[in-house]
Design an enzyme around this catalytic site. Structure first.
Site, PDB file in Angstrom:
ATOM      1  N   ASN A   1       0.815  -1.205   0.000  1.00 46.01           N
ATOM      2  CA  ASN A   1       0.000   0.000   0.000  1.00 46.01           C
ATOM      3  C   ASN A   1       0.858   1.268   0.000  1.00 46.01           C
ATOM      4  O   ASN A   1       2.082   1.213  -0.042  1.00 46.01           O
ATOM      5  CB  ASN A   1      -0.962  -0.015   1.194  1.00 46.01           C
ATOM      6  CG  ASN A   1      -2.346   0.422   0.791  1.00 46.01           C
ATOM      7  OD1 ASN A   1      -2.514   1.385   0.062  1.00 46.01           O
ATOM      8  ND2 ASN A   1      -3.342  -0.296   1.275  1.00 46.01           N
TER       9      ASN A   1
ATOM     10  N   HIS B   1      21.203  -0.636  13.557  1.00 45.40           N
ATOM     11  CA  HIS B   1      22.462  -0.103  14.070  1.00 45.40           C
ATOM     12  C   HIS B   1      22.933  -0.980  15.219  1.00 45.40           C
ATOM     13  O   HIS B   1      22.132  -1.522  15.982  1.00 45.40           O
ATOM     14  CB  HIS B   1      22.289   1.335  14.569  1.00 45.40           C
ATOM     15  CG  HIS B   1      21.935   2.280  13.470  1.00 45.40           C
ATOM     16  ND1 HIS B   1      22.864   2.755  12.583  1.00 45.40           N
ATOM     17  CD2 HIS B   1      20.754   2.810  13.093  1.00 45.40           C
ATOM     18  CE1 HIS B   1      22.285   3.547  11.722  1.00 45.40           C
ATOM     19  NE2 HIS B   1      20.992   3.611  12.005  1.00 45.40           N
TER      20      HIS B   1
ATOM     21  N   THR C   1       9.136  -8.642  16.237  1.00 41.04           N
ATOM     22  CA  THR C   1      10.514  -9.082  16.466  1.00 41.04           C
ATOM     23  C   THR C   1      10.518 -10.596  16.496  1.00 41.04           C
ATOM     24  O   THR C   1       9.579 -11.215  16.999  1.00 41.04           O
ATOM     25  CB  THR C   1      11.054  -8.565  17.817  1.00 41.04           C
ATOM     26  OG1 THR C   1      10.226  -9.073  18.864  1.00 41.04           O
ATOM     27  CG2 THR C   1      11.075  -7.054  17.883  1.00 41.04           C
TER      28      THR C   1
END
Length: 171
Positions: A70, A100, A147
Site C-alpha cells: 500500500n 544499528h 521481532t
C-alpha cells in the site's frame, strides 16, 4: 493593487501548472516504483505497489503472487526480504532488515533477513524489525512492532507484538 492585478492575470496559469504537477508526480512516482520492481529478485503475478512506497536494495527482495504494497511503505531489503503469496501490507509500514549496532551508531550495522509467509495481512503503520519471520495465515495489527518468530494462524499486535488470539483458516 498591482499584486491583485498579477494574481488575477496569473491565476489561470497557476491552475494549469497545478494540474500538470498533480498528474506528473504520480507518474514519476510510478516510474520510480517500476524501476525498483525491475530489480526485484523474484516476482510473482498480480503485484500492486501504491504511490509513495520505497523499495531499497530491491535486488535482495522476493515477492510472491497477489501482493499489495500500500501507500508509503518503506522496504529496506539489504539483508534479504521474502514476501509470500496473498499478502497485503498496509499503508505506512516499515520493513527493514538493517539495524544499528555497536558503541558507535554511525557505520556499524547488522543485517538480518525478514520472511513474510502466505496469506498475511500487515496492518497500517506496522514495523517489521530485522530477523522477523512471519508464519502463514497471520494478521499483524496496525501499529504493531514485530521481532523474532511470529507463529502462524494467529492475530498479533502491540509493541512488541504479542499473540492476541488464534485464527482458523476459515475466519
Amino acid at each position: 493593487m498591482i499584486s491583485n492585478f498579477l494574481h488575477h492575470i496569473l491565476r489561470p496559469f497557476n491552475i494549469i501548472l497545478a494540474r500538470l504537477v498533480n498528474h506528473a508526480l504520480p507518474l514519476a512516482d510510478q516510474l520510480r516504483i517500476n524501476a525498483s520492481l525491475d530489480l526485484v529478485q523474484r516476482k510473482g503475478t498480480m503485484i500492486t505497489i501504491r504511490s509513495g512506497s520505497t523499495l531499497k536494495n530491491a535486488s535482495e527482495l522476493s515477492i510472491g503472487n497477489r501482493v499489495l504494497i500500500n501507500h508509503h511503505v518503506q522496504i529496506n531489503a539489504a539483508g534479504g526480504v521474502n514476501i509470500g503469496n496473498d499478502v497485503v501490507i498496509g499503508a505506512g509500514c516499515i520493513i527493514s532488515t538493517v539495524n544499528h549496532c555497536g558503541p558507535c551508531f554511525f557505520g556499524n550495522t547488522s543485517r538480518h533477513p525478514i520472511t513474510i509467509g502466505n496469506n498475511v495481512w500487515i496492518g497500517a503503520g506496522a514495523i517489521l524489525t530485522p530477523g522477523t519471520v512471519i508464519g502463514n495465515n497471520v494478521i499483524i495489527a496496525a501499529g504493531a512492532v514485530t521481532t523474532g518468530h511470529i507463529s502462524g494462524n494467529a492475530l498479533w499486535g502491540g509493541v512488541p507484538a504479542k499473540r492476541i488470539k488464534s485464527l482458523s483458516v476459515n475466519q
